[in-house]
Design a protein around this motif. Structure first.
Motif, PDB file in Angstrom:
ATOM      1  N   SER A   1      31.171 -16.394 -14.392  1.00  0.00           N
ATOM      2  CA  SER A   1      31.105 -17.394 -15.486  1.00  0.00           C
ATOM      3  C   SER A   1      30.854 -18.754 -14.102  1.00  0.00           C
ATOM      4  CB  SER A   1      32.659 -18.000 -16.342  1.00  0.00           C
ATOM      5  OG  SER A   1      32.441 -18.944 -16.858  1.00  0.00           O
ATOM      6  N   GLN A   2      29.542 -18.958 -14.607  1.00  0.00           N
ATOM      7  CA  GLN A   2      29.545 -20.853 -14.161  1.00  0.00           C
ATOM      8  C   GLN A   2      30.138 -21.466 -14.434  1.00  0.00           C
ATOM      9  OE1 GLN A   2      26.778 -20.108 -11.656  1.00  0.00           O
ATOM     10  NE2 GLN A   2      26.464 -18.421 -12.096  1.00  0.00           N
ATOM     11  N   THR A   3      31.132 -21.503 -15.598  1.00  0.00           N
ATOM     12  CA  THR A   3      31.441 -22.909 -15.361  1.00  0.00           C
ATOM     13  C   THR A   3      33.382 -22.201 -16.418  1.00  0.00           C
ATOM     14  OG1 THR A   3      30.675 -22.910 -18.211  1.00  0.00           O
ATOM     15  CG2 THR A   3      29.306 -23.827 -16.175  1.00  0.00           C
ATOM     16  N   ARG A   4      34.207 -22.626 -16.067  1.00  0.00           N
ATOM     17  CA  ARG A   4      35.861 -22.455 -16.474  1.00  0.00           C
ATOM     18  C   ARG A   4      35.878 -23.518 -17.793  1.00  0.00           C
ATOM     19  NH1 ARG A   4      32.527 -21.397 -12.772  1.00  0.00           N
ATOM     20  NH2 ARG A   4      34.408 -22.434 -11.026  1.00  0.00           N
TER      21      ARG A   4
ATOM     22  N   HIS B   1      36.882 -14.927 -15.392  1.00  0.00           N
ATOM     23  CA  HIS B   1      36.914 -15.448 -16.856  1.00  0.00           C
ATOM     24  C   HIS B   1      36.312 -16.380 -17.006  1.00  0.00           C
ATOM     25  CE1 HIS B   1      39.720 -12.093 -17.999  1.00  0.00           C
ATOM     26  NE2 HIS B   1      40.535 -13.073 -16.924  1.00  0.00           N
ATOM     27  N   SER B   2      35.845 -17.113 -18.306  1.00  0.00           N
ATOM     28  CA  SER B   2      34.816 -17.804 -18.635  1.00  0.00           C
ATOM     29  C   SER B   2      36.078 -19.488 -19.168  1.00  0.00           C
ATOM     30  CB  SER B   2      34.400 -18.475 -19.116  1.00  0.00           C
ATOM     31  OG  SER B   2      34.400 -17.952 -20.396  1.00  0.00           O
ATOM     32  N   SER B   3      37.354 -18.945 -18.890  1.00  0.00           N
ATOM     33  CA  SER B   3      38.379 -19.973 -20.186  1.00  0.00           C
ATOM     34  C   SER B   3      40.172 -19.485 -19.196  1.00  0.00           C
ATOM     35  CB  SER B   3      38.771 -19.534 -21.824  1.00  0.00           C
ATOM     36  OG  SER B   3      39.939 -20.768 -21.447  1.00  0.00           O
TER      37      SER B   3
END
Length: 398
Positions: A58-61, A368-370
């Motif tokens: 994921s590019q952002t978390r 993961h993204s979160s």
């Protein structure tokens, strides 16, 4: 001039040791008896491994969460610690740092700064209480915290029952006066920067506990005076815990839970959250690390109340391991105190930033993204790692 920024919590600890008088530093690293629990709090995290991904990341978390009705920019909370003689601003500096980084502040009833001063600079302050004094006095302290703006109450029940230390306890004076100043002068003069910080403020390290001052006026007790009052107060029952929770009527954490049966009793008493904690190794030595007890407790009550972990956090990957095993967030104690000693408020912010970076890196590597997507499947948990206390009879060695 040396760069005040540090890259790791371990470096913050090294700088704290170099800056603080020996007795002050030793009070921060103290653990009961042989220090088995202190060591396990740290070493247990090293037994857990990660199972990372290498592509499709994921590019952002998303790292934010919430605990006890308060939004957190990352799953980290400031754990309440007693009188902070490591820096003149003490808990106020810590509270400002926490506010600047979007996390909650836990203030000890044994703190060196008042709930009014701390809540004024951090509107996400939780006030911590021990079962000290009569019910009337407890309610007075609680209502003072409420009036100051405290958003939640933390009841600590795992205070030291085992006070001996094989390596010797640091000598802590009952008060700072001329006699004490002369006695401690040799070690204090070896740390001129620490002395100069207090000298600039015109103050000396304060060992009184303003949050325990009598409601009708009068001087606040010293740390040891408050300790004596605790020692003379009958220990709380589960009915007492339920009563205090009812008196507060809001967000309420019970700190010091290490067993599944105690976690269930806490849930039944109506608490909002529990902290899986062994008081940083300052309780009964031989108690396992909280991260070992966490999975069984989270499985038992995690759907009913919020579960946080307190103990042994030194890097962001530790936070991720705790969240993967069922914690909503973690609480930090020694880590931020070392940051405070190393560089005041900026040092505490530095520690929080280090943890944030480590959390983000681990969540990224795990694909993961979160942080809310973390599970035990992201970890390598060796056989025999967990301790399900209060579930089955303990195994006796033969």
């Amino acid at each position: 001039m040396a760069n005040p920024w540090f890259e790791t919590v371990a470096e913050a600890q090294r700088r704290a040791k170099k800056r603080l008088p020996k007795s002050v530093y030793m009070a921060l690293v103290a653990g009961s008896e042989r220090g088995l629990t202190v060591d396990d709090n740290l070493n247990a995290f090293g037994e857990l491994g990660f199972a990372p991904h290498v592509a499709g990341l994921s590019q952002t978390r998303e790292l934010s969460t919430s605990v006890m009705g308060q939004d957190l920019a990352l799953p980290v909370m400031i754990s309440p610690t007693g009188v902070q003689a490591v820096h003149p601003e003490g808990e106020v500096a810590v509270a400002r740092a926490a506010a600047n980084r979007g996390i909650t502040m836990g203030l000890s009833s044994f703190a060196s700064r008042s709930i009014e001063d701390v809540a004024a600079v951090n509107d996400k302050t939780f006030f911590q209480m021990y079962w000290v004094g009569t019910r009337e006095v407890l309610v007075q302290r609680m209502e003072r915290a409420r009036a100051a703006g405290a958003k939640g109450l933390i009841m600590t029940t795992d205070w030291s029952f085992s006070m001996g230390r094989d390596w010797g306890s640091p000598e802590i004076p009952s008060k700072v006066d001329l006699k004490t100043a002369i006695k401690f002068a040799p070690e204090v003069l070896r740390r001129p920067k620490w002395l100069l910080e207090f000298g600039k403020t015109g103050k000396i390290p304060d060992l009184t506990t303003p949050n325990l001052a009598p409601a009708g006026g009068g001087p606040a007790p010293t740390f040891f005076g408050a300790y004596g009052e605790w020692y003379g107060t009958p220990l709380p029952t589960w009915d007492d815990i339920a009563w205090l929770r009812e008196q507060w009527g809001g967000e309420f954490m019970l700190k010091g839970v290490m067993r599944v049966d105690d976690a269930k009793r806490a849930r039944d008493a109506g608490v909002t959250a529990i902290s899986v904690s062994n008081h940083g190794g300052n309780n009964l030595d031989g108690t396992p690390a909280p991260i070992r007890a966490l999975p069984a407790i989270a499985e038992a009550v995690g759907n009913d109340i919020e579960v946080v972990l307190d103990g042994g956090i030194r890097r962001g990957s530790d936070v991720v391991k705790a969240v993967a095993l069922g914690a909503k967030a973690v609480m930090i104690g020694r880590a931020y105190l070392w940051g405070l000693a190393a560089n005041g408020q900026a040092g505490v912010e530095n520690v929080i930033d280090i943890l944030r970076g480590g959390i983000d890196s681990a969540v990224l590597g795990l694909g993961h993204s979160s942080i809310h997507d973390l599970t035990a499947d992201d970890l390598i948990v060796p056989d025999g790692f967990t301790r399900s206390l209060g579930v089955t009879p303990l195994t006796k060695a033969v």
